[in-house]
Write an enzyme that holds these catalytic residues in place. Structure first.
Site, mmCIF file in Angstrom:
data_model
loop_
_atom_site.group_PDB
_atom_site.id
_atom_site.type_symbol
_atom_site.label_atom_id
_atom_site.label_comp_id
_atom_site.label_asym_id
_atom_site.label_seq_id
_atom_site.Cartn_x
_atom_site.Cartn_y
_atom_site.Cartn_z
ATOM 1 N N GLU A 114 12.076 -10.641 -8.235
ATOM 2 C CA GLU A 114 13.226 -10.138 -9.009
ATOM 3 C C GLU A 114 14.506 -10.886 -8.620
ATOM 4 O OE1 GLU A 114 12.150 -6.142 -7.677
ATOM 5 O OE2 GLU A 114 12.268 -5.477 -9.742
ATOM 6 N N GLY A 129 10.677 -7.435 -5.007
ATOM 7 C CA GLY A 129 12.118 -7.711 -5.005
ATOM 8 C C GLY A 129 12.430 -9.200 -4.840
ATOM 9 N N GLU A 170 4.420 -4.048 -6.919
ATOM 10 C CA GLU A 170 4.899 -2.678 -6.708
ATOM 11 C C GLU A 170 3.832 -1.633 -7.025
ATOM 12 O OE1 GLU A 170 6.659 -5.088 -8.101
ATOM 13 O OE2 GLU A 170 8.760 -4.973 -7.481
ATOM 14 N N ALA A 221 11.224 -5.879 -1.422
ATOM 15 C CA ALA A 221 12.077 -4.887 -0.769
ATOM 16 C C ALA A 221 11.349 -4.464 0.509
ATOM 17 C CB ALA A 221 12.290 -3.699 -1.692
HETATM 18 N N1 CO8 Z 1 8.586 -5.086 3.661
HETATM 19 C C1 CO8 Z 1 8.585 -4.931 4.990
HETATM 20 N N2 CO8 Z 1 7.900 -5.744 5.831
HETATM 21 C C2 CO8 Z 1 7.191 -6.735 5.283
HETATM 22 C C3 CO8 Z 1 7.150 -6.961 3.898
HETATM 23 C C4 CO8 Z 1 7.904 -6.078 3.060
HETATM 24 N N3 CO8 Z 1 7.961 -6.223 1.728
HETATM 25 N N4 CO8 Z 1 6.341 -8.006 3.640
HETATM 26 C C5 CO8 Z 1 5.907 -8.440 4.854
HETATM 27 N N5 CO8 Z 1 6.418 -7.686 5.840
HETATM 28 C C6 CO8 Z 1 6.184 -7.800 7.282
HETATM 29 C C7 CO8 Z 1 4.796 -7.309 7.678
HETATM 30 O O1 CO8 Z 1 4.789 -5.909 7.818
HETATM 31 C C8 CO8 Z 1 4.587 -8.034 8.979
HETATM 32 O O2 CO8 Z 1 5.316 -7.364 9.991
HETATM 33 P P1 CO8 Z 1 4.648 -7.203 11.477
HETATM 34 O O3 CO8 Z 1 4.490 -8.612 11.984
HETATM 35 O O4 CO8 Z 1 5.692 -6.416 12.217
HETATM 36 O O5 CO8 Z 1 3.347 -6.496 11.288
HETATM 37 C C9 CO8 Z 1 5.290 -9.373 8.748
HETATM 38 O O6 CO8 Z 1 6.189 -9.166 7.667
HETATM 39 C C10 CO8 Z 1 4.334 -10.493 8.361
HETATM 40 O O7 CO8 Z 1 3.568 -10.046 7.248
HETATM 41 P P2 CO8 Z 1 1.962 -10.044 7.211
HETATM 42 O O8 CO8 Z 1 1.427 -9.934 8.605
HETATM 43 O O9 CO8 Z 1 1.534 -9.026 6.216
HETATM 44 O O10 CO8 Z 1 1.712 -11.525 6.689
HETATM 45 P P3 CO8 Z 1 0.448 -12.038 5.843
HETATM 46 O O11 CO8 Z 1 0.589 -13.525 5.802
HETATM 47 O O12 CO8 Z 1 -0.808 -11.457 6.359
HETATM 48 O O13 CO8 Z 1 0.671 -11.441 4.372
HETATM 49 C C11 CO8 Z 1 1.974 -10.928 2.394
HETATM 50 C C12 CO8 Z 1 1.786 -11.867 3.602
HETATM 51 C C13 CO8 Z 1 0.809 -11.106 1.412
HETATM 52 C C14 CO8 Z 1 3.274 -11.331 1.714
HETATM 53 C C15 CO8 Z 1 2.038 -9.454 2.879
HETATM 54 O O14 CO8 Z 1 2.984 -9.371 3.928
HETATM 55 C C16 CO8 Z 1 2.434 -8.476 1.811
HETATM 56 O O15 CO8 Z 1 1.626 -8.115 0.967
HETATM 57 N N6 CO8 Z 1 3.711 -8.006 1.837
HETATM 58 C C17 CO8 Z 1 4.193 -6.986 0.940
HETATM 59 C C18 CO8 Z 1 4.455 -7.552 -0.415
HETATM 60 C C19 CO8 Z 1 4.932 -6.467 -1.351
HETATM 61 O O16 CO8 Z 1 4.230 -5.516 -1.630
HETATM 62 N N7 CO8 Z 1 6.165 -6.637 -1.842
HETATM 63 C C20 CO8 Z 1 6.756 -5.713 -2.777
HETATM 64 C C21 CO8 Z 1 7.508 -4.675 -2.061
HETATM 65 S S1 CO8 Z 1 8.082 -3.422 -3.172
HETATM 66 C C22 CO8 Z 1 9.421 -4.077 -3.912
HETATM 67 O O17 CO8 Z 1 9.802 -5.175 -3.671
HETATM 68 C C23 CO8 Z 1 10.091 -3.173 -4.909
HETATM 69 C C24 CO8 Z 1 11.479 -3.659 -5.263
HETATM 70 C C25 CO8 Z 1 12.272 -2.579 -5.917
HETATM 71 C C26 CO8 Z 1 12.648 -1.495 -4.955
HETATM 72 C C27 CO8 Z 1 13.374 -0.424 -5.605
HETATM 73 C C28 CO8 Z 1 13.955 0.566 -4.653
HETATM 74 C C29 CO8 Z 1 13.557 1.939 -4.816
#
Ligand code: CO8
Length: 261
Positions: A114, A111, A134, A66
């Protein structure tokens, strides 16, 4: 409807839906979830589509979760509505009459994992990574990760992923039964997804649809009721042309020509 965050393609009876926000690693914001809900509502009513492939744009991600920027400042009420929005969209995928194959070409986190879990079949490239991170953000899953993941991989393995937030590679996801098959490259993955979709599209479509329904319904029932449901749909399908054609073709030693009727 014109979509901004997803791509939609149709090739004969195969539809492909691609989450298309590669700069944010295809993270799911509310607009993307609404578009997913819309496209799967339309697909459910489209009898010319026999199977759907769901994938992510770009080389890095299926869906990295998400959208954290979108969620960061939500109130409790807004967060619950966001979770419900995602759950409703993913339920449409799970309950779509046609099978949905997830082609997981990179990160499938939170997400994203999921979303993949709501699909019927999960195929992955070797570079795919899975996890429910999460807890690293101080929240539980909200798009049914606490429900579908244990049903897919068992309670113990699901809880390990859910409590630790650890990421696993495609080989480990295969080992624990989270994915069906792993392919060396993204190209091979997409080819394999198309080949599988076409194979399914060549079968009797009523049979495929009632089979999906029987498995899905059965998972929510005790086995006696599940078997009763199976016997009902088995009987009903004997009123279709496809059943007559399928069995006649076998006995006449020719390929069946199913019409979905
Ligand atoms: N949300 C928003 N932006 C994201 C997300 C995300 N989940 N994942 C990556 N991005 C963005 C980064 O911020 C970055 O943006 P920018 O270039 O503007 O800085 C761009 O994508 C590229 O990402 P990275 O530079 O971080 O790329 P890396 O190769 O260094 O890392 C990863 C890749 C490991 C995937 C890293 O991006 C990461 O850890 N992402 C987050 C993963 C995460 O925590 N996902 C779970 C999110 S929570 C969720 O899904 C809950 C679902 C239920 C919600 C319920 C609602 C209430």
């Amino acid at each position: 409807m014109a979509f901004e965050n997803i791509l939609f393609e149709k090739d004969g009876s195969i539809a492909t839906v691609t989450i298309n926000r590669p700069k944010a690693l295809n993270a799911l914001n509310a607009d993307t979830l609404k578009e997913l809900d819309q496209v799967f509502t339309e697909l459910a009513a489209d009898d010319t589509v026999s199977a759907v492939i769901l994938t992510g744009a770009g080389e890095k991600a299926f869906v990295a979760g998400a959208d954290i920027s979108f969620m960061k400042d939500l109130t409790a009420v807004e967060a619950r509505a966001f979770a419900q929005l995602g759950q409703a969209a993913f339920n449409k995928i799970e309950n779509l009459p046609q099978p949905v194959i997830a082609a997981i070409n990179g990160f499938a986190l939170g997400g994203g994992c999921e979303l993949a879990s709501a699909c019927d079949i999960r195929l992955a490239s070797e570079s795919a990574k899975f996890g429910q991170p999460e807890v690293n953000l101080g929240v539980p899953p909200g798009f049914a990760g606490t429900q579908r993941l244990p049903r897919l991989v068992g309670k113990g393995r699901a809880k390990e992923l859910l409590y630790t937030g650890d990421m696993i590679d495609a080989a480990e996801a295969y080992r624990i039964g989270l994915v069906n098959k792993v392919f060396a490259t993204a190209e091979e993955l997409q080819e394999a997804a198309k080949k599988m979709a076409k194979k399914i599209a060549g079968k009797g479509q009523i049979a495929v649809r009632v089979t999906k329904s029987a498995v899905n319904q059965g998972m929510e029932m005790d086995s006696a009721r599940g078997m009763a449901y199976e016997a009902e749909v088995f009987g009903l399908v004997f009123s279709t042309e496809d059943q007559k054609e399928g069995m006649a073709a076998f006995l006449e030693k020719r390929k069946a020509e199913f019409k979905g009727k």
